[in-house]
Design a protein around this motif. Structure first.
Motif, short mmCIF file in Angstrom:
data_model
loop_
_atom_site.label_atom_id
_atom_site.label_comp_id
_atom_site.label_asym_id
_atom_site.label_seq_id
_atom_site.Cartn_x
_atom_site.Cartn_y
_atom_site.Cartn_z
N ARG A 190 -17.31 59.17 2.33
CA ARG A 190 -16.89 59.50 0.95
C ARG A 190 -16.20 58.30 0.31
NH1 ARG A 190 -14.80 65.58 2.29
NH2 ARG A 190 -16.87 66.52 2.40
N LEU A 191 -15.38 57.59 1.08
CA LEU A 191 -14.73 56.39 0.54
C LEU A 191 -15.77 55.32 0.19
CD1 LEU A 191 -11.47 55.94 2.64
CD2 LEU A 191 -11.69 56.60 0.25
N ASP A 192 -16.79 55.19 1.03
CA ASP A 192 -17.87 54.24 0.73
C ASP A 192 -18.57 54.60 -0.58
OD1 ASP A 192 -17.44 52.64 2.93
OD2 ASP A 192 -18.97 53.64 4.17
N ALA A 193 -18.74 55.90 -0.82
CA ALA A 193 -19.36 56.33 -2.07
C ALA A 193 -18.47 55.99 -3.26
CB ALA A 193 -19.65 57.83 -2.03
N VAL A 194 -17.17 56.17 -3.11
CA VAL A 194 -16.22 55.82 -4.18
C VAL A 194 -16.26 54.32 -4.44
CG1 VAL A 194 -13.77 55.72 -4.79
CG2 VAL A 194 -14.72 57.81 -3.83
N VAL A 195 -16.30 53.53 -3.38
CA VAL A 195 -16.37 52.07 -3.52
C VAL A 195 -17.63 51.69 -4.29
CG1 VAL A 195 -16.73 49.93 -2.23
CG2 VAL A 195 -14.95 51.51 -1.53
N SER A 196 -18.72 52.33 -3.95
CA SER A 196 -19.99 52.04 -4.63
C SER A 196 -19.89 52.36 -6.12
CB SER A 196 -21.12 52.85 -3.99
OG SER A 196 -22.32 52.65 -4.67
N ARG A 197 -19.29 53.49 -6.43
CA ARG A 197 -19.16 53.86 -7.85
C ARG A 197 -18.23 52.90 -8.60
NH1 ARG A 197 -18.22 59.62 -5.94
NH2 ARG A 197 -20.32 60.26 -5.43
N LEU A 198 -17.14 52.50 -7.96
CA LEU A 198 -16.23 51.54 -8.60
C LEU A 198 -16.90 50.19 -8.81
CD1 LEU A 198 -12.85 52.27 -6.78
CD2 LEU A 198 -13.44 52.79 -9.15
N ASP A 199 -17.70 49.78 -7.84
CA ASP A 199 -18.43 48.53 -7.95
C ASP A 199 -19.43 48.59 -9.11
OD1 ASP A 199 -18.89 45.91 -7.03
OD2 ASP A 199 -20.69 46.57 -5.94
N GLN A 200 -20.13 49.71 -9.22
CA GLN A 200 -21.06 49.88 -10.34
C GLN A 200 -20.32 49.86 -11.67
OE1 GLN A 200 -23.14 53.54 -9.62
NE2 GLN A 200 -24.67 52.57 -8.32
N GLN A 201 -19.14 50.46 -11.71
CA GLN A 201 -18.36 50.47 -12.94
C GLN A 201 -17.94 49.07 -13.34
OE1 GLN A 201 -17.96 53.08 -14.87
NE2 GLN A 201 -16.87 51.88 -16.37
N ALA A 202 -17.54 48.25 -12.35
CA ALA A 202 -17.16 46.87 -12.64
C ALA A 202 -18.34 46.10 -13.20
CB ALA A 202 -16.63 46.20 -11.38
N LYS A 203 -19.51 46.33 -12.65
CA LYS A 203 -20.72 45.66 -13.15
C LYS A 203 -21.06 46.13 -14.56
CE LYS A 203 -22.64 44.81 -8.60
NZ LYS A 203 -23.64 45.19 -7.61
N MET A 204 -20.84 47.40 -14.82
CA MET A 204 -21.10 47.93 -16.16
C MET A 204 -20.17 47.29 -17.18
SD MET A 204 -23.66 49.94 -16.11
CE MET A 204 -23.47 50.72 -17.68
N GLN A 205 -18.94 47.03 -16.82
CA GLN A 205 -18.00 46.37 -17.73
C GLN A 205 -18.47 44.96 -18.06
OE1 GLN A 205 -14.20 46.78 -15.80
NE2 GLN A 205 -13.83 48.80 -16.69
N ILE A 206 -19.00 44.26 -17.08
CA ILE A 206 -19.53 42.91 -17.32
C ILE A 206 -20.71 42.99 -18.28
CG2 ILE A 206 -20.74 40.99 -16.22
CD1 ILE A 206 -18.99 41.56 -13.72
N ILE A 207 -21.58 43.97 -18.08
CA ILE A 207 -22.74 44.12 -18.96
C ILE A 207 -22.29 44.46 -20.38
CG2 ILE A 207 -24.74 45.59 -19.43
CD1 ILE A 207 -25.15 45.73 -16.39
N ASN A 208 -21.29 45.31 -20.49
CA ASN A 208 -20.79 45.68 -21.81
C ASN A 208 -20.24 44.46 -22.56
OD1 ASN A 208 -21.51 48.35 -21.58
ND2 ASN A 208 -19.52 48.99 -20.82
N LYS A 209 -19.54 43.57 -21.85
CA LYS A 209 -19.03 42.35 -22.49
C LYS A 209 -20.19 41.48 -22.95
CE LYS A 209 -14.67 42.16 -19.98
NZ LYS A 209 -13.88 41.44 -18.97
N SER A 210 -21.23 41.41 -22.14
CA SER A 210 -22.41 40.63 -22.51
C SER A 210 -23.07 41.22 -23.74
CB SER A 210 -23.39 40.59 -21.34
OG SER A 210 -24.55 39.90 -21.69
N MET A 211 -23.15 42.54 -23.79
CA MET A 211 -23.76 43.21 -24.94
C MET A 211 -22.95 42.92 -26.22
SD MET A 211 -26.45 44.89 -23.97
CE MET A 211 -26.72 46.32 -24.97
N ALA A 212 -21.63 42.87 -26.10
CA ALA A 212 -20.79 42.57 -27.26
C ALA A 212 -21.10 41.17 -27.78
CB ALA A 212 -19.32 42.70 -26.89
N GLY A 213 -21.32 40.22 -26.87
CA GLY A 213 -21.68 38.86 -27.29
C GLY A 213 -23.01 38.83 -28.02
N ILE A 214 -23.96 39.62 -27.55
CA ILE A 214 -25.27 39.66 -28.21
C ILE A 214 -25.14 40.24 -29.61
CG2 ILE A 214 -27.50 40.83 -28.17
CD1 ILE A 214 -27.61 40.32 -25.22
N VAL A 215 -24.32 41.27 -29.75
CA VAL A 215 -24.13 41.87 -31.06
C VAL A 215 -23.55 40.84 -32.04
CG1 VAL A 215 -22.80 43.61 -32.33
CG2 VAL A 215 -23.97 44.23 -30.22
N LYS A 216 -22.59 40.04 -31.57
CA LYS A 216 -22.01 39.00 -32.42
C LYS A 216 -23.08 37.98 -32.82
CE LYS A 216 -17.32 39.32 -30.62
NZ LYS A 216 -16.29 38.66 -29.81
#
Length: 187
Positions: free
Chosen positions: A67-93
């Motif tokens: 279960r902890l491994d699953a939580v780690v995986s979800r947190l890791d995915q969330q961190a990657k999503m934040q990076i993608i969101n920042k990239s998307m903001a740059g594209i919008v600009k």
């Protein structure tokens, strides 16, 4: 990232504790055997209870670690999503500046890049939506490992249907998207 590290560390500790419990369970089983050989049935029952308790502890540690491994995986995915969101903001600009400058070629290229990133984000979100491993996949894997080692599991698996597997997607499309994504990451 510190949380992810701490959770991974805790998960590994739980796995080590599970292995220790499994070793203790084996020791208790040996004690059962010795007690039976000596004719001490009461002692054998006590050792059997200890072995069962250790087995349950090991399973609980493994379950919690998983279960902890699953939580780690979800947190890791969330961190990657934040990076993608920042990239998307740059594209919008960039799109905004291209529209203001009336540079349509730059606008088209940015729009294509946005499509690629949007597809990537969509895939990541779909992957994140699956909160747990499907039971059917777990059962299939357990049965596969048991078959490889000639073991019986007692799990009943559904029979395979006669339907054919769907054909794989064209690799050219995937290669094109991969190249575009690599180009975006390089910028």
């Amino acid at each position: 990232m510190d949380q992810i590290f701490n959770l991974k560390f805790t998960s590994k500790q739980l796995v080590r504790a599970a292995k220790k419990c499994e070793k203790e369970e084996k020791d208790e089983k040996l004690k059962i055997k010795k007690a039976i050989e000596k004719g001490n049935m009461d002692g054998a029952k006590i050792y059997a209870q200890n072995a069962i308790r250790k087995k349950n502890e090991a399973l609980n540690y493994l379950r919690l670690g998983s279960r902890l491994d699953a939580v780690v995986s979800r947190l890791d995915q969330q961190a990657k999503m934040q990076i993608i969101n920042k990239s998307m903001a740059g594209i919008v600009k960039n799109l905004d500046s291209a529209l203001k400058a009336n540079n349509l070629e730059k606008f088209e290229r940015q729009f294509e890049n946005l499509d690629v990133q949007s597809e990537f984000v969509e895939q990541a979100m779909q992957n994140q939506a699956v909160l747990s491993t499907p039971e059917e996949d777990v059962t299939t894997l357990v049965q596969q490992v048991a078959d490889e080692h000639g073991l019986e599991t007692g799990l009943s698996l559904p029979q395979a249907s006669g339907a054919k597997m769907p054909a794989a997607k064209a690799p050219a499309q995937s290669d094109d998207l991969t190249a575009r994504l690599a180009e975006l990451r390089g910028k």
